[in-house]
Design a protein around this motif. Sequence first.
Motif, PDB file in Angstrom:
ATOM      1  N   THR A   1       0.667  -0.922   0.100  1.00  0.00           N
ATOM      2  CA  THR A   1       0.279  -0.089  -0.156  1.00  0.00           C
ATOM      3  C   THR A   1       0.985   0.962  -0.146  1.00  0.00           C
ATOM      4  OG1 THR A   1      -1.284  -1.045   1.690  1.00  0.00           O
ATOM      5  CG2 THR A   1      -1.942   1.292   1.195  1.00  0.00           C
ATOM      6  N   VAL A   2       0.168   2.210  -0.640  1.00  0.00           N
ATOM      7  CA  VAL A   2       1.368   3.051  -1.144  1.00  0.00           C
ATOM      8  C   VAL A   2       0.550   4.644   0.074  1.00  0.00           C
ATOM      9  CG1 VAL A   2       1.544   5.812  -2.510  1.00  0.00           C
ATOM     10  CG2 VAL A   2       1.593   3.087  -3.203  1.00  0.00           C
ATOM     11  N   ILE A   3       1.370   4.436   1.063  1.00  0.00           N
ATOM     12  CA  ILE A   3       1.143   5.627   2.410  1.00  0.00           C
ATOM     13  C   ILE A   3       1.453   6.966   1.573  1.00  0.00           C
ATOM     14  CG2 ILE A   3       1.233   5.723   4.792  1.00  0.00           C
ATOM     15  CD1 ILE A   3       3.188   3.311   4.804  1.00  0.00           C
ATOM     16  N   LEU A   4       2.210   7.414   1.324  1.00  0.00           N
ATOM     17  CA  LEU A   4       2.310   8.811   0.122  1.00  0.00           C
ATOM     18  C   LEU A   4       2.878   9.039  -0.763  1.00  0.00           C
ATOM     19  CD1 LEU A   4       5.478  11.078   0.943  1.00  0.00           C
ATOM     20  CD2 LEU A   4       4.624  10.574   3.097  1.00  0.00           C
ATOM     21  N   GLU A   5       2.196   9.834  -1.140  1.00  0.00           N
ATOM     22  CA  GLU A   5       2.830  10.370  -2.968  1.00  0.00           C
ATOM     23  C   GLU A   5       3.963  10.687  -3.036  1.00  0.00           C
ATOM     24  OE1 GLU A   5       0.666   9.044  -7.562  1.00  0.00           O
ATOM     25  OE2 GLU A   5      -0.241   8.773  -5.423  1.00  0.00           O
ATOM     26  N   GLU A   6       4.648  10.582  -4.388  1.00  0.00           N
ATOM     27  CA  GLU A   6       5.407  11.690  -4.427  1.00  0.00           C
ATOM     28  C   GLU A   6       4.890  12.559  -5.440  1.00  0.00           C
ATOM     29  OE1 GLU A   6       9.806  12.603  -7.265  1.00  0.00           O
ATOM     30  OE2 GLU A   6       9.181  10.711  -5.697  1.00  0.00           O
ATOM     31  N   GLY A   7       5.005  14.144  -4.305  1.00  0.00           N
ATOM     32  CA  GLY A   7       4.583  15.633  -5.686  1.00  0.00           C
ATOM     33  C   GLY A   7       2.471  15.729  -5.263  1.00  0.00           C
ATOM     34  N   LEU A   8       2.030  15.127  -4.254  1.00  0.00           N
ATOM     35  CA  LEU A   8       0.812  15.627  -4.020  1.00  0.00           C
ATOM     36  C   LEU A   8       0.917  16.370  -2.161  1.00  0.00           C
ATOM     37  CD1 LEU A   8      -1.665  12.014  -3.872  1.00  0.00           C
ATOM     38  CD2 LEU A   8      -1.524  14.319  -5.555  1.00  0.00           C
ATOM     39  N   PRO A   9      -0.199  17.080  -1.847  1.00  0.00           N
ATOM     40  CA  PRO A   9      -0.328  17.955  -1.005  1.00  0.00           C
ATOM     41  C   PRO A   9      -0.245  16.621   0.279  1.00  0.00           C
ATOM     42  CG  PRO A   9      -1.497  18.513  -2.245  1.00  0.00           C
ATOM     43  CD  PRO A   9      -0.913  17.517  -2.827  1.00  0.00           C
TER      44      PRO A   9
END
Length: 226
Positions: free
Chosen positions: A46-54
Amino acid sequence: LSTVSPVAARTLPELLEGIPLFSNVTDLDFALLAGSLIERRFTKGTVILEEGLPGDHMYFIREGRVKVTMASGDGRERIASLLEAGDFFGDMALIDLRPRSASATALEATTVLAISRSTFLRLLRGSPELSLEIIRDLVGRLRQADDKVTALCFLDVKDRTRRAIEELAPSGGDFELSAWSPPVTHQQLADLVGSSRETVTRALQELKRDGAVHQRGKRYRRAFSG
Protein backbone atom coordinates in the motif's frame (compact mmCIF):
# COMPACT_ATOMS: atom_id res chain seq x y z
CA LEU A 1 -5.71 -1.21 1.79
CA SER A 2 -5.63 0.69 5.04
CA THR A 3 -7.67 1.05 8.19
CA VAL A 4 -7.88 4.08 10.47
CA SER A 5 -8.69 4.32 14.16
CA PRO A 6 -8.41 7.11 16.76
CA VAL A 7 -6.03 6.56 19.65
CA ALA A 8 -7.33 6.74 23.21
CA ALA A 9 -5.25 8.79 25.63
CA ARG A 10 -4.77 5.85 27.99
CA THR A 11 -3.03 3.84 25.24
CA LEU A 12 -0.54 6.55 24.28
CA PRO A 13 2.40 5.45 26.45
CA GLU A 14 2.18 1.93 25.02
CA LEU A 15 1.84 3.13 21.43
CA LEU A 16 4.69 5.64 21.68
CA GLU A 17 7.05 3.16 23.34
CA GLY A 18 9.96 2.41 21.04
CA ILE A 19 9.68 5.69 19.10
CA PRO A 20 12.81 7.67 20.11
CA LEU A 21 11.36 11.03 19.12
CA PHE A 22 8.77 10.72 21.90
CA SER A 23 11.12 9.47 24.62
CA ASN A 24 10.90 12.82 26.46
CA VAL A 25 7.28 13.68 25.80
CA THR A 26 5.84 15.87 28.55
CA ASP A 27 2.38 15.67 30.09
CA LEU A 28 1.38 18.70 28.01
CA ASP A 29 2.60 16.96 24.86
CA PHE A 30 0.58 13.88 25.76
CA ALA A 31 -2.50 16.02 26.26
CA LEU A 32 -2.03 17.56 22.82
CA LEU A 33 -1.40 14.21 21.19
CA ALA A 34 -4.37 12.53 22.85
CA GLY A 35 -6.95 14.29 20.72
CA SER A 36 -5.16 14.11 17.40
CA LEU A 37 -3.07 10.95 17.10
CA ILE A 38 -4.45 8.45 14.59
CA GLU A 39 -3.39 4.83 14.21
CA ARG A 40 -3.36 3.56 10.64
CA ARG A 41 -2.75 0.03 9.42
CA PHE A 42 -1.55 -0.65 5.88
CA THR A 43 -1.32 -3.94 4.03
CA LYS A 44 1.83 -4.90 2.14
CA GLY A 45 2.28 -2.86 -1.03
CA THR A 46 0.00 0.00 0.00
CA VAL A 47 1.23 3.50 -0.90
CA ILE A 48 1.09 5.51 2.32
CA LEU A 49 2.02 8.84 0.75
CA GLU A 50 2.74 9.80 -2.84
CA GLU A 51 5.46 11.98 -4.30
CA GLY A 52 4.19 15.30 -5.69
CA LEU A 53 0.95 15.39 -3.72
CA PRO A 54 0.17 17.78 -0.84
CA GLY A 55 0.85 16.45 2.64
CA ASP A 56 -0.94 17.24 5.87
CA HIS A 57 0.22 14.35 8.11
CA MET A 58 3.52 12.84 9.19
CA TYR A 59 3.89 9.22 10.22
CA PHE A 60 5.69 7.24 12.92
CA ILE A 61 6.22 3.54 12.28
CA ARG A 62 5.00 1.45 15.18
CA GLU A 63 5.28 -1.93 13.45
CA GLY A 64 6.39 -3.00 9.99
CA ARG A 65 8.71 -1.66 7.31
CA VAL A 66 8.43 1.16 4.75
CA LYS A 67 10.44 2.08 1.68
CA VAL A 68 10.80 5.74 0.73
CA THR A 69 11.27 6.21 -3.00
CA MET A 70 11.68 8.90 -5.65
CA ALA A 71 10.77 8.49 -9.32
CA SER A 72 12.82 9.69 -12.28
CA GLY A 73 11.32 11.33 -15.34
CA ASP A 74 11.34 8.03 -17.24
CA GLY A 75 9.55 6.17 -14.46
CA ARG A 76 12.51 4.49 -12.79
CA GLU A 77 12.41 4.21 -9.02
CA ARG A 78 15.21 5.02 -6.60
CA ILE A 79 15.00 4.01 -2.96
CA ALA A 80 15.99 6.87 -0.69
CA SER A 81 15.70 4.85 2.52
CA LEU A 82 14.28 1.71 4.13
CA LEU A 83 12.55 2.46 7.43
CA GLU A 84 11.57 0.30 10.39
CA ALA A 85 9.71 0.59 13.69
CA GLY A 86 10.70 3.77 15.51
CA ASP A 87 11.46 5.72 12.32
CA PHE A 88 9.30 8.55 11.01
CA PHE A 89 8.63 10.14 7.63
CA GLY A 90 6.49 12.76 5.93
CA ASP A 91 7.64 15.67 8.08
CA MET A 92 9.26 17.80 5.36
CA ALA A 93 5.97 18.68 3.64
CA LEU A 94 4.54 19.76 6.99
CA ILE A 95 7.41 22.17 7.56
CA ASP A 96 7.87 23.80 4.14
CA LEU A 97 4.25 23.40 2.88
CA ARG A 98 5.52 22.01 -0.44
CA PRO A 99 4.33 18.79 -2.13
CA ARG A 100 5.72 15.45 -0.98
CA SER A 101 9.33 14.99 -2.12
CA ALA A 102 9.06 11.19 -2.13
CA SER A 103 6.61 8.30 -1.94
CA ALA A 104 6.34 5.84 0.94
CA THR A 105 5.11 2.27 0.52
CA ALA A 106 4.51 -0.49 3.09
CA LEU A 107 6.92 -3.40 2.51
CA GLU A 108 4.83 -5.60 4.82
CA ALA A 109 1.80 -5.21 7.04
CA THR A 110 2.59 -1.91 8.75
CA THR A 111 1.09 0.13 11.58
CA VAL A 112 1.82 3.85 11.78
CA LEU A 113 0.80 6.71 14.04
CA ALA A 114 -0.28 9.80 12.09
CA ILE A 115 -0.01 13.37 13.36
CA SER A 116 -1.57 16.33 11.57
CA ARG A 117 0.37 19.41 10.49
CA SER A 118 -1.36 21.65 13.05
CA THR A 119 -0.54 19.30 15.93
CA PHE A 120 3.03 18.79 14.74
CA LEU A 121 3.72 22.52 14.48
CA ARG A 122 2.16 23.17 17.91
CA LEU A 123 4.41 20.48 19.38
CA LEU A 124 7.48 22.04 17.79
CA ARG A 125 6.59 25.51 19.08
CA GLY A 126 6.02 24.22 22.59
CA SER A 127 8.80 21.65 22.94
CA PRO A 128 12.44 22.70 22.37
CA GLU A 129 13.59 19.11 22.96
CA LEU A 130 11.30 17.78 20.24
CA SER A 131 12.37 20.55 17.86
CA LEU A 132 16.04 19.65 18.42
CA GLU A 133 15.34 15.98 17.70
CA ILE A 134 13.61 16.92 14.43
CA ILE A 135 16.56 19.16 13.49
CA ARG A 136 19.04 16.37 14.28
CA ASP A 137 17.08 13.97 12.09
CA LEU A 138 16.93 16.46 9.20
CA VAL A 139 20.67 17.11 9.48
CA GLY A 140 21.31 13.37 9.52
CA ARG A 141 19.29 12.89 6.35
CA LEU A 142 21.14 15.77 4.70
CA ARG A 143 24.48 14.18 5.57
CA GLN A 144 23.28 10.86 4.19
CA ALA A 145 22.20 12.57 0.96
CA ASP A 146 25.63 14.22 0.69
CA ASP A 147 27.32 10.85 1.26
CA LYS A 148 25.21 9.20 -1.43
CA VAL A 149 26.02 11.93 -3.96
CA THR A 150 29.73 11.53 -3.16
CA ALA A 151 29.47 7.75 -3.50
CA LEU A 152 27.76 8.02 -6.89
CA CYS A 153 30.56 10.30 -8.09
CA PHE A 154 33.58 8.45 -6.72
CA LEU A 155 32.73 4.83 -5.83
CA ASP A 156 32.02 1.86 -8.08
CA VAL A 157 28.94 -0.33 -7.67
CA LYS A 158 30.77 -2.87 -5.52
CA ASP A 159 31.83 -0.27 -2.97
CA ARG A 160 28.41 1.43 -3.05
CA THR A 161 26.77 -1.93 -2.38
CA ARG A 162 29.11 -2.60 0.55
CA ARG A 163 28.34 0.81 2.02
CA ALA A 164 24.60 0.30 1.58
CA ILE A 165 24.80 -2.96 3.54
CA GLU A 166 26.81 -1.25 6.29
CA GLU A 167 24.13 1.44 6.54
CA LEU A 168 21.34 -1.13 6.67
CA ALA A 169 23.17 -3.21 9.30
CA PRO A 170 25.13 -0.83 11.55
CA SER A 171 27.67 -2.33 13.92
CA GLY A 172 29.00 -1.40 17.30
CA GLY A 173 32.46 -2.52 16.20
CA ASP A 174 32.40 -6.12 17.41
CA PHE A 175 31.58 -8.61 14.65
CA GLU A 176 29.55 -10.78 16.98
CA LEU A 177 27.44 -7.75 17.88
CA SER A 178 27.00 -6.65 14.29
CA ALA A 179 23.35 -6.38 13.38
CA TRP A 180 21.89 -8.22 10.43
CA SER A 181 20.13 -6.00 7.93
CA PRO A 182 16.37 -6.23 7.50
CA PRO A 183 15.31 -8.48 4.60
CA VAL A 184 16.31 -6.78 1.36
CA THR A 185 16.14 -7.99 -2.25
CA HIS A 186 18.80 -7.50 -4.92
CA GLN A 187 16.43 -5.12 -6.70
CA GLN A 188 16.00 -3.02 -3.56
CA LEU A 189 19.76 -2.86 -3.09
CA ALA A 190 20.09 -1.83 -6.75
CA ASP A 191 17.52 0.92 -6.23
CA LEU A 192 19.46 2.08 -3.16
CA VAL A 193 22.82 2.30 -4.89
CA GLY A 194 21.61 3.55 -8.27
CA SER A 195 22.48 0.55 -10.44
CA SER A 196 20.90 -2.45 -12.16
CA ARG A 197 19.89 -5.61 -10.33
CA GLU A 198 22.26 -7.71 -12.41
CA THR A 199 25.25 -5.48 -11.60
CA VAL A 200 24.43 -5.50 -7.87
CA THR A 201 24.05 -9.29 -7.92
CA ARG A 202 27.58 -9.58 -9.35
CA ALA A 203 28.85 -7.07 -6.77
CA LEU A 204 27.31 -9.11 -3.93
CA GLN A 205 28.92 -12.29 -5.23
CA GLU A 206 32.31 -10.56 -5.26
CA LEU A 207 31.82 -9.08 -1.79
CA LYS A 208 30.89 -12.47 -0.35
CA ARG A 209 33.80 -14.14 -2.15
CA ASP A 210 36.15 -11.48 -0.74
CA GLY A 211 34.71 -12.01 2.74
CA ALA A 212 33.58 -8.39 2.95
CA VAL A 213 29.93 -9.22 3.74
CA HIS A 214 28.00 -12.21 5.06
CA GLN A 215 24.56 -13.31 3.93
CA ARG A 216 21.75 -15.20 5.65
CA GLY A 217 18.77 -15.51 3.34
CA LYS A 218 17.85 -11.94 2.40
CA ARG A 219 19.76 -10.45 5.33
CA TYR A 220 23.32 -9.15 5.26
CA ARG A 221 25.98 -7.86 7.61
CA ARG A 222 29.51 -6.54 7.26
CA ALA A 223 32.55 -8.73 7.83
CA PHE A 224 34.80 -8.31 10.83
CA SER A 225 37.54 -5.83 9.94
CA GLY A 226 40.14 -6.45 12.62
